[in-house]
Scaffold this active site. Structure first.
Site, PDB file in Angstrom:
ATOM      1  N   LYS A 139      -7.787  -3.333   3.068  1.00  7.28           N
ATOM      2  CA  LYS A 139      -8.023  -4.300   1.876  1.00  7.28           C
ATOM      3  C   LYS A 139      -8.739  -5.618   2.220  1.00  7.28           C
ATOM      4  O   LYS A 139      -8.322  -6.047   3.567  1.00  7.28           O
ATOM      5  CB  LYS A 139      -6.810  -4.785   0.322  1.00  7.28           C
ATOM      6  CG  LYS A 139      -6.172  -3.882  -0.189  1.00  7.28           C
ATOM      7  CD  LYS A 139      -6.910  -2.529  -1.039  1.00  7.28           C
ATOM      8  CE  LYS A 139      -7.311  -3.096  -2.227  1.00  7.28           C
ATOM      9  NZ  LYS A 139      -7.448  -2.172  -2.541  1.00  7.28           N
ATOM     10  N   HIS A 197      -1.448  -3.711  -3.052  1.00  4.93           N
ATOM     11  CA  HIS A 197      -2.683  -3.592  -3.981  1.00  4.93           C
ATOM     12  C   HIS A 197      -3.600  -4.507  -4.654  1.00  4.93           C
ATOM     13  O   HIS A 197      -4.958  -5.376  -3.680  1.00  4.93           O
ATOM     14  CB  HIS A 197      -3.064  -2.692  -5.155  1.00  4.93           C
ATOM     15  CG  HIS A 197      -4.377  -1.997  -5.656  1.00  4.93           C
ATOM     16  ND1 HIS A 197      -5.086  -3.381  -6.487  1.00  4.93           N
ATOM     17  CD2 HIS A 197      -5.522  -1.197  -5.427  1.00  4.93           C
ATOM     18  CE1 HIS A 197      -5.900  -2.042  -6.555  1.00  4.93           C
ATOM     19  NE2 HIS A 197      -6.249  -1.292  -5.786  1.00  4.93           N
ATOM     20  N   GLU A 204      -5.099   2.888   3.104  1.00  5.39           N
ATOM     21  CA  GLU A 204      -6.203   1.599   2.972  1.00  5.39           C
ATOM     22  C   GLU A 204      -6.242  -0.086   3.064  1.00  5.39           C
ATOM     23  O   GLU A 204      -5.037  -0.498   2.837  1.00  5.39           O
ATOM     24  CB  GLU A 204      -6.243   1.737   1.775  1.00  5.39           C
ATOM     25  CG  GLU A 204      -8.563   1.566   0.990  1.00  5.39           C
ATOM     26  CD  GLU A 204      -8.049   0.660   0.259  1.00  5.39           C
ATOM     27  OE1 GLU A 204      -8.878   0.073  -0.204  1.00  5.39           O
ATOM     28  OE2 GLU A 204      -8.005   2.072  -1.526  1.00  5.39           O
ATOM     29  N   ASP A 218      -2.485   9.386  -9.441  1.00  2.00           N
ATOM     30  CA  ASP A 218      -0.894   8.726  -9.571  1.00  2.00           C
ATOM     31  C   ASP A 218      -0.463   9.215 -10.011  1.00  2.00           C
ATOM     32  O   ASP A 218       0.597   9.130 -10.383  1.00  2.00           O
ATOM     33  CB  ASP A 218      -1.810   7.741 -10.349  1.00  2.00           C
ATOM     34  CG  ASP A 218      -2.356   6.969 -10.135  1.00  2.00           C
ATOM     35  OD1 ASP A 218      -2.861   6.037  -9.540  1.00  2.00           O
ATOM     36  OD2 ASP A 218      -3.952   6.620 -11.400  1.00  2.00           O
ATOM     37  N   GLU A 233      -0.082   7.744  -0.295  1.00  2.00           N
ATOM     38  CA  GLU A 233      -1.370   6.756   0.149  1.00  2.00           C
ATOM     39  C   GLU A 233      -0.879   5.514  -0.695  1.00  2.00           C
ATOM     40  O   GLU A 233       0.061   5.171  -1.200  1.00  2.00           O
ATOM     41  CB  GLU A 233      -2.566   7.525  -1.056  1.00  2.00           C
ATOM     42  CG  GLU A 233      -3.700   6.347  -0.426  1.00  2.00           C
ATOM     43  CD  GLU A 233      -3.600   4.876  -1.547  1.00  2.00           C
ATOM     44  OE1 GLU A 233      -5.279   4.141  -1.212  1.00  2.00           O
ATOM     45  OE2 GLU A 233      -3.391   4.484  -2.608  1.00  2.00           O
ATOM     46  N   HIS A 260      -0.956   8.556  -4.543  1.00  2.00           N
ATOM     47  CA  HIS A 260      -1.644   7.611  -4.606  1.00  2.00           C
ATOM     48  C   HIS A 260      -0.690   6.855  -4.759  1.00  2.00           C
ATOM     49  O   HIS A 260      -0.279   6.176  -6.242  1.00  2.00           O
ATOM     50  CB  HIS A 260      -2.823   7.336  -5.668  1.00  2.00           C
ATOM     51  CG  HIS A 260      -4.217   6.223  -6.086  1.00  2.00           C
ATOM     52  ND1 HIS A 260      -3.658   5.841  -7.262  1.00  2.00           N
ATOM     53  CD2 HIS A 260      -4.306   5.603  -4.935  1.00  2.00           C
ATOM     54  CE1 HIS A 260      -5.059   4.531  -7.009  1.00  2.00           C
ATOM     55  NE2 HIS A 260      -5.227   4.554  -5.616  1.00  2.00           N
ATOM     56  N   ARG A 261      -0.909   5.263  -4.171  1.00  2.00           N
ATOM     57  CA  ARG A 261       0.372   4.526  -4.221  1.00  2.00           C
ATOM     58  C   ARG A 261       1.641   4.608  -4.235  1.00  2.00           C
ATOM     59  O   ARG A 261       2.536   3.927  -4.466  1.00  2.00           O
ATOM     60  CB  ARG A 261      -0.014   2.940  -5.469  1.00  2.00           C
ATOM     61  CG  ARG A 261      -2.046   2.768  -5.188  1.00  2.00           C
ATOM     62  CD  ARG A 261      -2.229   1.873  -6.010  1.00  2.00           C
ATOM     63  NE  ARG A 261      -2.792   1.535  -6.345  1.00  2.00           N
ATOM     64  CZ  ARG A 261      -4.354   1.082  -6.535  1.00  2.00           C
ATOM     65  NH1 ARG A 261      -3.377   0.483  -8.359  1.00  2.00           N
ATOM     66  NH2 ARG A 261      -5.275   0.965  -7.386  1.00  2.00           N
ATOM     67  N   ASP A 282      -1.995   0.960   0.107  1.00  2.00           N
ATOM     68  CA  ASP A 282      -2.561  -0.409   0.463  1.00  2.00           C
ATOM     69  C   ASP A 282      -1.840  -1.423   1.066  1.00  2.00           C
ATOM     70  O   ASP A 282      -0.578  -1.709   1.480  1.00  2.00           O
ATOM     71  CB  ASP A 282      -3.425  -1.493  -1.103  1.00  2.00           C
ATOM     72  CG  ASP A 282      -3.631   0.084  -1.822  1.00  2.00           C
ATOM     73  OD1 ASP A 282      -4.957   0.398  -1.800  1.00  2.00           O
ATOM     74  OD2 ASP A 282      -2.831  -0.037  -3.153  1.00  2.00           O
TER      75      ASP A 282
END
Length: 255
Positions: free
Chosen positions: A114, A52, A112, A246, A37, A10-11, A39
């Protein structure tokens, strides 16, 4: 099977390195993950950036709303400025192109898209779906990517522009009430009608019957953001298709 679960940083692994930076993504590439992943938003002058928040204060040494900031200013900021415990060197906000070039041929990428946001007012960056698709084509990574969003009605546009792309509807409590009548059946039918391959659900909304229902409709189920080994093991055993964390170092103990 646990082995079939897609493991997603995640990120890039937000608890291990400054989130959504090249440092995080480089670190993720040496960890037991199948995908990263990230954003994507747009600067005021139309550049795709990997970040993000709607504003830059939490993560950088700058101030302002992404909507109002030009690319040159965003690139001058240190995206590692407030990382807990510090970080040895400054990190620029990366472009989507830079991240794709880094991970190409090594891992899958979950992107993702945003929404734009000013205060409590949400919108959509003009042309962002087309821009993301074009970057994936340029990098020859259409087959390595999943495009996800809370903005569900953006996803058919992505699919229309590039039918080969997998898309996924991100599910949170702001979008879905599990107590509503026929909530599960209605949810899955909606996601399928959008042309999505994935439903990506907040971990707090997971229900034991969800994997079978999602799979029965020809969809795949991801769950985010899961940061304990016990919960990762529990969800992997339940039959989900992807887990986002994370703390991607935990995946090495997922068995």
């Amino acid at each position: 099977m646990v082995s079939a679960v897609q493991r997603i940083a995640h990120r890039g692994g937000a608890q291990l390195a400054p989130e959504n930076t090249l440092a995080a993504f480089r670190q993720a590439l040496v960890l037991p993950v199948d995908a990263i992943e990230l954003d994507v938003q747009m600067s005021r002058d139309g550049h795709l950036i990997v970040f993000h928040d709607a504003t830059v204060e939490r993560l950088t040494d700058g101030r302002g709303n992404i909507l109002d900031l030009d690319f040159a200013y965003l690139r001058s900021l240190n995206a590692a400025a407030h990382f807990p415990g510090g970080w040895p060197e400054p990190q620029r906000i990366p472009t989507l192109r830079e991240v794709l070039d880094l991970v190409k041929g090594q891992r899958r990428v979950w992107i993702e898209i945003k929404p734009s946001q000013r205060g409590s007012v949400y919108g959509r960056y003009p042309g962002i779906a087309e821009a993301v698709v074009e970057e994936l084509r340029r990098a020859d990574m259409v087959g390595q990517a999943v495009v996800i969003s809370f903005d569900w009605y953006l996803l058919p546009e992505v699919k229309r522009r590039e039918p080969r792309l997998e898309t996924g509807a991100v599910l949170s409590e702001d979008i879905w009430d599990p107590q509503a009548g026929q909530a599960l059946d209605t949810l899955v039918e909606q996601v399928r009608e959008l042309g999505c391959s994935w439903l990506d659900a907040d971990e707090t909304l997971f229900l034991p019957q969800l994997p079978a229902l999602v799979h029965g409709c020809g969809l795949k189920l991801g769950v985010w953001t899961v940061n304990s080994l016990e919960r990762l093991r529990e969800l992997a055993a339940s039959g989900v298709d992807a887990l986002t964390s994370d703390r991607p170092t935990l995946f090495s103990a997922l068995s």
